[in-house]
Motif scaffolding. Structure first.
Motif, mmCIF file in Angstrom:
data_model
loop_
_atom_site.group_PDB
_atom_site.id
_atom_site.type_symbol
_atom_site.label_atom_id
_atom_site.label_comp_id
_atom_site.label_asym_id
_atom_site.label_seq_id
_atom_site.Cartn_x
_atom_site.Cartn_y
_atom_site.Cartn_z
ATOM 1 N N LEU A 1 35.813 115.279 -2.179
ATOM 2 C CA LEU A 1 37.077 114.608 -2.515
ATOM 3 C C LEU A 1 37.865 114.209 -1.274
ATOM 4 C CD1 LEU A 1 38.381 116.717 -5.544
ATOM 5 C CD2 LEU A 1 37.214 114.513 -5.610
ATOM 6 N N LEU A 2 37.766 115.009 -0.218
ATOM 7 C CA LEU A 2 38.543 114.734 0.985
ATOM 8 C C LEU A 2 37.831 113.810 1.965
ATOM 9 C CD1 LEU A 2 40.095 118.238 1.753
ATOM 10 C CD2 LEU A 2 41.178 116.270 0.664
ATOM 11 N N ASN A 3 36.596 113.457 1.655
ATOM 12 C CA ASN A 3 35.862 112.545 2.536
ATOM 13 C C ASN A 3 36.315 111.110 2.266
ATOM 14 O OD1 ASN A 3 34.098 111.245 4.210
ATOM 15 N ND2 ASN A 3 32.248 111.774 3.067
ATOM 16 N N PHE A 4 37.445 110.733 2.860
ATOM 17 C CA PHE A 4 38.036 109.429 2.563
ATOM 18 C C PHE A 4 37.264 108.272 3.178
ATOM 19 C CE2 PHE A 4 41.208 110.924 -0.022
ATOM 20 C CZ PHE A 4 42.205 109.985 -0.285
ATOM 21 N N ASP A 5 36.305 108.562 4.038
ATOM 22 C CA ASP A 5 35.447 107.477 4.549
ATOM 23 C C ASP A 5 34.691 106.817 3.411
ATOM 24 O OD1 ASP A 5 36.264 107.923 7.120
ATOM 25 O OD2 ASP A 5 34.545 109.177 7.656
ATOM 26 N N THR A 6 34.325 107.614 2.399
ATOM 27 C CA THR A 6 33.568 107.066 1.273
ATOM 28 C C THR A 6 34.457 106.253 0.336
ATOM 29 O OG1 THR A 6 33.911 109.049 -0.091
ATOM 30 C CG2 THR A 6 31.974 109.011 1.344
ATOM 31 N N TYR A 7 35.773 106.421 0.445
ATOM 32 C CA TYR A 7 36.685 105.643 -0.405
ATOM 33 C C TYR A 7 36.863 104.209 0.122
ATOM 34 C CZ TYR A 7 38.285 110.050 -2.561
ATOM 35 O OH TYR A 7 38.373 111.249 -3.227
ATOM 36 N N LYS A 8 36.587 104.020 1.421
ATOM 37 C CA LYS A 8 36.729 102.707 2.067
ATOM 38 C C LYS A 8 38.144 102.152 1.896
ATOM 39 C CE LYS A 8 31.830 101.599 1.655
ATOM 40 N NZ LYS A 8 30.794 100.679 1.149
ATOM 41 N N LEU A 9 39.126 103.013 2.193
ATOM 42 C CA LEU A 9 40.527 102.611 2.052
ATOM 43 C C LEU A 9 41.203 102.336 3.395
ATOM 44 C CD1 LEU A 9 41.637 105.136 -0.727
ATOM 45 C CD2 LEU A 9 41.402 102.659 -0.971
ATOM 46 N N LYS B 1 37.113 111.014 -7.860
ATOM 47 C CA LYS B 1 37.168 110.131 -6.699
ATOM 48 C C LYS B 1 37.578 108.714 -7.095
ATOM 49 C CE LYS B 1 34.203 110.355 -3.330
ATOM 50 N NZ LYS B 1 32.970 110.393 -2.534
ATOM 51 N N ASN B 2 37.015 108.234 -8.190
ATOM 52 C CA ASN B 2 37.372 106.886 -8.654
ATOM 53 C C ASN B 2 38.856 106.807 -9.005
ATOM 54 O OD1 ASN B 2 34.797 105.806 -8.361
ATOM 55 N ND2 ASN B 2 34.169 106.390 -10.412
ATOM 56 N N LYS B 3 39.364 107.871 -9.631
ATOM 57 C CA LYS B 3 40.774 107.857 -10.030
ATOM 58 C C LYS B 3 41.695 107.998 -8.817
ATOM 59 C CE LYS B 3 40.056 109.223 -14.806
ATOM 60 N NZ LYS B 3 40.147 110.251 -15.849
ATOM 61 N N ILE B 4 41.303 108.836 -7.872
ATOM 62 C CA ILE B 4 42.105 108.980 -6.646
ATOM 63 C C ILE B 4 42.116 107.662 -5.875
ATOM 64 C CG2 ILE B 4 42.204 110.121 -4.393
ATOM 65 C CD1 ILE B 4 41.027 112.626 -5.822
ATOM 66 N N SER C 1 44.839 103.027 -3.720
ATOM 67 C CA SER C 1 44.738 101.592 -3.420
ATOM 68 C C SER C 1 45.820 100.786 -4.119
ATOM 69 C CB SER C 1 43.348 101.071 -3.799
ATOM 70 O OG SER C 1 43.109 101.245 -5.174
ATOM 71 N N GLN C 2 46.297 101.266 -5.268
ATOM 72 C CA GLN C 2 47.313 100.516 -6.025
ATOM 73 C C GLN C 2 48.738 100.955 -5.701
ATOM 74 O OE1 GLN C 2 46.447 100.508 -10.255
ATOM 75 N NE2 GLN C 2 44.259 100.266 -9.897
ATOM 76 N N ASN C 3 48.885 101.994 -4.906
ATOM 77 C CA ASN C 3 50.230 102.502 -4.621
ATOM 78 C C ASN C 3 50.384 102.744 -3.122
ATOM 79 O OD1 ASN C 3 51.419 103.142 -7.504
ATOM 80 N ND2 ASN C 3 49.321 103.889 -7.509
ATOM 81 N N LYS C 4 50.350 101.652 -2.369
ATOM 82 C CA LYS C 4 50.486 101.762 -0.910
ATOM 83 C C LYS C 4 51.972 101.782 -0.563
ATOM 84 C CE LYS C 4 46.075 99.617 0.253
ATOM 85 N NZ LYS C 4 45.364 98.612 1.035
#
Length: 396
Positions: free
Chosen positions: A212-220, A382-385, A390-393
């Motif tokens: 969950l904390l591996n934000f590299d995979t989120y590509k944000l 992960k999809n929900k996070i 991404s929608q609340n910057k």
């Protein structure tokens, strides 16, 4: 009825007239460079064609008016002596030069009615361009350094970054611009620390936490936002995103059995057809008629369903680390269901439907552990996070 096609020569004439009209309209509305573009395009194809004489005359007119307009504007801007206008002045000189370069390959352009060539007054703007570029470079450099040294506003750092990149484009390797670009980018970037808090009464698997904390995979990550799940030295974090688990509910392991009875009539040999009086019925040739004999088969099916579920409930919280204030929170929930079906039977399985026949191929399987069930929510979480972030910057 077939439509008559316009002769090709007439079609070309119509298109030519339309183009001439557009060129003249552009001149009339003061869109001189648009008129020049149209005329140059037509003349490139055939500059000596008599039908293109109008384009030569309009090109001559549009060029003179465009040049005079730019020179008047330049005169005003230079008298104003505002260094903020240097970029505009520099680009106007480039435009004057490029307009000439567009026309030069077409010269000479003969005007048959006047028995002379079209006249274009060209000027060498090289010194003006170089002088203005030097002044603009110095202005951009000084202004950017001032912002980097004296401002605390990330918007200012990002403006400095844009100016320095533009400076590097028009004047590559100017002083220490490349280094300053990196500095402006670093100072203009929001660093976001991502953490996970477990306030439920269940143990979170370490691999779930790491996933969950591996934000590299989120590509944000983007130009101005970088996420870290481990705090880096010499990095000031502006915001924190906290993934907070409040409840993790795992259901008991359940096994439900359902009994289903299926019956079906199937062919079981043959017999002679008889009438209501028991007399054998014969066909037109006098042969006894045979018909299928049926019997009912029966099967008792035991359908077993294994069931277990987990529900994770929490929040995604945004904190401003400079004010230590909670900025906003968003609900987070996910559910994962383990369900396995199989069947056994007694009786004649030919009475079964295909659905139950398929279930016969499965057997009891061990229930997944609570840890595995919790981990299996990770993809949905992960999809929900990612969707929330991404929608609340809310970080600028």
């Amino acid at each position: 009825m077939l439509k008559k096609l316009l002769p090709f020569s007439l079609l070309l004439l119509i298109l030519s007239c339309s183009s001439v009209k557009k060129t003249q309209e552009a001149i009339n509305y003061g869109n001189y460079d648009q008129a020049i573009q149209i005329a140059v395009k037509e003349l490139r194809e055939n500059k000596t064609k008599k039908g293109n004489q109008e384009y030569i005359l309009m090109l001559e007119e549009a060029f003179e008016k465009a040049t005079n307009k730019d020179l008047e504007n330049l005169s005003f801007l230079k008298k104003e002596a505002n260094p903020a206008n240097l970029e505009v002045i520099y680009n106007m000189y480039l435009n004057l030069k490029n307009r000439q370069e567009l026309i030069k390959p077409l010269l000479p352009l003969p005007i048959y009615a006047k028995k002379k060539n079209a006249k274009f007054s060209f000027t060498d703007y090289t010194n003006d361009i170089l002088t203005t570029k030097a002044k603009l470079s110095d202005y951009l450099y000084t202004n950017a350094k001032n912002l980097l040294n004296n401002s605390i506003n990330k918007v200012d750092f990002r403006n400095a970054y844009d100016d320095l990149n533009y400076l590097d484009k028009i004047n590559p390797n100017y002083k220490d611009v490349r280094y300053l670009i990196e500095e402006a980018h670093f100072k203009g970037t929001n660093f976001v620390y991502v953490s996970l808090q477990n306030k439920s009464d269940k143990v979170i698997p370490m691999r779930l936490q790491e996933d969950l904390l591996n934000f590299d995979t989120y590509k944000l990550n983007d130009l101005w936002t970088v996420f870290h799940n481990n705090k880096q030295p010499k990095t000031t974090y502006n915001f924190e995103i906290e993934i907070n688990f409040r409840e993790i509910n795992v259901s008991p392991e359940q096994i439900k059995e359902k009994e289903v009875v299926k019956e079906k009539e199937v062919v079981d040999g043959w017999k002679y057809l008889t009438d209501n009086n028991g007399v054998t019925v014969k066909d037109s040739l006098g042969n006894a008629i045979k018909v299928d004999k049926y019997k009912t088969i029966r099967c008792k099916i035991y359908e077993i369903t294994q069931f277990k579920s987990v529900q994770v409930v929490g929040q995604v919280k945004y904190y401003d680390l400079f004010s230590n204030q909670l900025l906003k929170s968003f609900p987070l929930a996910s559910e994962f269901i383990f369900q396995h079906r199989y069947a056994t039977y007694s009786g004649d399985k030919n009475a079964m439907d295909q659905e139950y026949l398929n279930l016969l191929g499965y057997k009891y399987v061990p229930f997944p552990s609570n840890e595995q069930m919790i981990f299996d929510t990770s993809e949905d979480l992960k999809n929900k996070i990612k969707s929330i972030v991404s929608q609340n910057k809310i970080y600028n």
